[in-house]
Design a protein around this motif. Sequence first.
Motif, PDB file in Angstrom:
ATOM      1  N   ASP A  87       0.822  -1.216   0.000  1.00 36.93           N
ATOM      2  CA  ASP A  87       0.000   0.000   0.000  1.00 36.93           C
ATOM      3  C   ASP A  87       0.862   1.276   0.000  1.00 36.93           C
ATOM      4  OD1 ASP A  87       0.984  -0.315   2.518  1.00 36.93           O
ATOM      5  OD2 ASP A  87      -0.933  -0.174   3.567  1.00 36.93           O
ATOM      6  N   PHE A  88       2.069   1.178  -0.502  1.00 37.29           N
ATOM      7  CA  PHE A  88       2.990   2.298  -0.761  1.00 37.29           C
ATOM      8  C   PHE A  88       3.464   3.041   0.502  1.00 37.29           C
ATOM      9  CE2 PHE A  88      -0.331   2.602  -4.320  1.00 37.29           C
ATOM     10  CZ  PHE A  88       0.222   1.569  -5.038  1.00 37.29           C
ATOM     11  N   ARG A  89       2.489   3.406   1.369  1.00 32.77           N
ATOM     12  CA  ARG A  89       2.804   4.129   2.621  1.00 32.77           C
ATOM     13  C   ARG A  89       3.592   5.422   2.401  1.00 32.77           C
ATOM     14  NH1 ARG A  89       3.408  -0.662   7.150  1.00 32.77           N
ATOM     15  NH2 ARG A  89       1.906  -2.019   6.163  1.00 32.77           N
ATOM     16  N   LEU A  90       3.176   6.187   1.396  1.00 31.57           N
ATOM     17  CA  LEU A  90       3.787   7.503   1.193  1.00 31.57           C
ATOM     18  C   LEU A  90       3.118   8.496   2.147  1.00 31.57           C
ATOM     19  CD1 LEU A  90       3.872   7.464  -2.704  1.00 31.57           C
ATOM     20  CD2 LEU A  90       5.710   6.874  -1.101  1.00 31.57           C
ATOM     21  N   ILE A  91       3.795   9.607   2.397  1.00 32.98           N
ATOM     22  CA  ILE A  91       3.212  10.629   3.283  1.00 32.98           C
ATOM     23  C   ILE A  91       2.370  11.553   2.403  1.00 32.98           C
ATOM     24  CG2 ILE A  91       3.722  12.444   4.966  1.00 32.98           C
ATOM     25  CD1 ILE A  91       6.475  10.963   5.370  1.00 32.98           C
ATOM     26  N   PRO A  92       1.042  11.585   2.629  1.00 32.22           N
ATOM     27  CA  PRO A  92       0.135  12.234   1.676  1.00 32.22           C
ATOM     28  C   PRO A  92       0.373  13.729   1.481  1.00 32.22           C
ATOM     29  CG  PRO A  92      -1.097  11.373   3.582  1.00 32.22           C
ATOM     30  CD  PRO A  92       0.332  10.944   3.749  1.00 32.22           C
ATOM     31  N   ASN A  93       0.808  14.440   2.546  1.00 33.26           N
ATOM     32  CA  ASN A  93       0.952  15.896   2.408  1.00 33.26           C
ATOM     33  C   ASN A  93       2.367  16.327   2.037  1.00 33.26           C
ATOM     34  OD1 ASN A  93       1.922  15.083   4.850  1.00 33.26           O
ATOM     35  ND2 ASN A  93       1.180  16.869   5.985  1.00 33.26           N
ATOM     36  N   LEU A  94       3.203  15.379   1.620  1.00 34.49           N
ATOM     37  CA  LEU A  94       4.539  15.731   1.112  1.00 34.49           C
ATOM     38  C   LEU A  94       4.612  15.385  -0.369  1.00 34.49           C
ATOM     39  CD1 LEU A  94       7.029  14.389   3.853  1.00 34.49           C
ATOM     40  CD2 LEU A  94       6.080  16.696   3.615  1.00 34.49           C
ATOM     41  N   ASN A  95       5.280  16.231  -1.136  1.00 36.67           N
ATOM     42  CA  ASN A  95       5.428  15.908  -2.553  1.00 36.67           C
ATOM     43  C   ASN A  95       6.468  14.794  -2.738  1.00 36.67           C
ATOM     44  OD1 ASN A  95       8.011  17.076  -2.631  1.00 36.67           O
ATOM     45  ND2 ASN A  95       7.249  19.049  -3.389  1.00 36.67           N
ATOM     46  N   VAL A  96       6.635  14.372  -3.987  1.00 41.54           N
ATOM     47  CA  VAL A  96       7.501  13.231  -4.279  1.00 41.54           C
ATOM     48  C   VAL A  96       8.922  13.477  -3.766  1.00 41.54           C
ATOM     49  CG1 VAL A  96       8.603  11.998  -6.207  1.00 41.54           C
ATOM     50  CG2 VAL A  96       6.119  12.395  -6.213  1.00 41.54           C
ATOM     51  N   PHE A  97       9.456  14.670  -4.060  1.00 40.46           N
ATOM     52  CA  PHE A  97      10.819  14.989  -3.608  1.00 40.46           C
ATOM     53  C   PHE A  97      10.929  14.833  -2.088  1.00 40.46           C
ATOM     54  CE2 PHE A  97      14.271  17.512  -2.065  1.00 40.46           C
ATOM     55  CZ  PHE A  97      15.249  17.463  -3.040  1.00 40.46           C
ATOM     56  N   ASP A  98       9.946  15.434  -1.378  1.00 37.30           N
ATOM     57  CA  ASP A  98      10.046  15.435   0.085  1.00 37.30           C
ATOM     58  C   ASP A  98       9.770  14.067   0.693  1.00 37.30           C
ATOM     59  OD1 ASP A  98      10.894  18.051   0.445  1.00 37.30           O
ATOM     60  OD2 ASP A  98       8.857  18.822   0.239  1.00 37.30           O
ATOM     61  N   ASN A  99       8.913  13.251   0.019  1.00 40.64           N
ATOM     62  CA  ASN A  99       8.720  11.881   0.495  1.00 40.64           C
ATOM     63  C   ASN A  99      10.039  11.120   0.479  1.00 40.64           C
ATOM     64  OD1 ASN A  99       6.092  10.304   1.202  1.00 40.64           O
ATOM     65  ND2 ASN A  99       5.424  11.943  -0.196  1.00 40.64           N
ATOM     66  N   VAL A 100      10.811  11.305  -0.597  1.00 40.18           N
ATOM     67  CA  VAL A 100      12.082  10.591  -0.720  1.00 40.18           C
ATOM     68  C   VAL A 100      13.125  11.219   0.214  1.00 40.18           C
ATOM     69  CG1 VAL A 100      13.914   9.918  -2.331  1.00 40.18           C
ATOM     70  CG2 VAL A 100      11.515   9.871  -3.074  1.00 40.18           C
ATOM     71  N   ALA A 101      13.122  12.558   0.268  1.00 44.08           N
ATOM     72  CA  ALA A 101      14.095  13.268   1.116  1.00 44.08           C
ATOM     73  C   ALA A 101      13.889  12.929   2.592  1.00 44.08           C
ATOM     74  CB  ALA A 101      13.971  14.771   0.900  1.00 44.08           C
ATOM     75  N   PHE A 102      12.630  12.625   2.961  1.00 42.33           N
ATOM     76  CA  PHE A 102      12.292  12.331   4.354  1.00 42.33           C
ATOM     77  C   PHE A 102      13.202  11.242   4.932  1.00 42.33           C
ATOM     78  CE2 PHE A 102       9.802  10.289   7.703  1.00 42.33           C
ATOM     79  CZ  PHE A 102       9.386  11.387   8.433  1.00 42.33           C
ATOM     80  N   SER A 103      13.436  10.188   4.114  1.00 43.73           N
ATOM     81  CA  SER A 103      14.289   9.064   4.559  1.00 43.73           C
ATOM     82  C   SER A 103      15.690   9.538   4.896  1.00 43.73           C
ATOM     83  CB  SER A 103      14.427   8.025   3.452  1.00 43.73           C
ATOM     84  OG  SER A 103      13.281   7.281   3.341  1.00 43.73           O
ATOM     85  N   LEU A 104      16.164  10.563   4.178  1.00 44.12           N
ATOM     86  CA  LEU A 104      17.505  11.087   4.434  1.00 44.12           C
ATOM     87  C   LEU A 104      17.490  12.044   5.612  1.00 44.12           C
ATOM     88  CD1 LEU A 104      18.758  11.822   0.806  1.00 44.12           C
ATOM     89  CD2 LEU A 104      19.595  10.049   2.353  1.00 44.12           C
ATOM     90  N   ARG A 105      16.415  12.843   5.707  1.00 40.90           N
ATOM     91  CA  ARG A 105      16.356  13.856   6.781  1.00 40.90           C
ATOM     92  C   ARG A 105      16.366  13.176   8.149  1.00 40.90           C
ATOM     93  NH1 ARG A 105      12.558  17.220   3.034  1.00 40.90           N
ATOM     94  NH2 ARG A 105      14.168  18.539   2.099  1.00 40.90           N
TER      95      ARG A 105
END
Length: 228
Positions: A87-105
């Motif tokens: 079910d992907f589990r992306l963060i709905p209120n973050l855009n694609v860049f920030d969803n990926v950046a989140f893992s690094l942050r």
Amino acid sequence: MIELVDVSLKYDNETTAVDNLNLKIEQGEFVFIVGSSGAGKSSIIKLLLRERVATSGIVKVNGYNLNKIKKRKIPEFRRSLGVVFQDFRLIPNLNVFDNVAFSLRVTNASPKYIRTRVPYILELMGLTDKAKRFPHELSGGEQQRVALARALVNDPPMIIADEPTGNVDPELSYEIVSLLKEINDCGTTVIMVTHEHDIVRYFGGRTISIQKGKIEYDGYLGGNDESE
Ligand code: ADP
């Protein structure tokens, strides 16, 4: 590297979901884990992610003994794995860049590194033109590619994908598995759980079939993928 020695998992001391399992997966392998619903696939994944602790036996993943790991070490252990869910589990209120950046942050990566690493991974996943989109603006296949990008951005030695094609159109399912194969070609271990026999038949490779919490088959299937 994964090593399970005589591993069992019982829920509420009644259902035996994993029954005396022995399994070794070496660094760099690509492994399909197959089995019908209720066979015990998710329970095995939960043991590998240390969401559950084995009732008995030894579970070792990426150099960590998960029976003995200290609570404060669990986040560090989890960062050694990239995980992709159905079910992907992306963060709905973050855009694609920030969803990926989140893992690094969350690992305190520097903004400078994030500015170069995220676009690089998005390009690898064919998502450069989607960087500013939000998850609800993407197709299932695109959302799963973002989830893959997020799993990969920390460059983990192992990716665990639990039914990653379950919510993706059939033709895009092959694209997701092809991406996982490419990631594996670069040395990353990939464990993919699926109940889609067509996909396993097409790609072939090491396939572990689970039934009633036990390994029913562990061997190599030929596959029809001519790009291999
Ligand atoms: P699969 O992923 O192959 O569908 P699961 O690992 O989810 O299989 O389930 C294996 C067995 O464990 C099934 O009999 C299921 O009903 C049972 N089970 C799964 N989760 C729980 C739980 N939280 N509590 C009790 N039984 C569970």
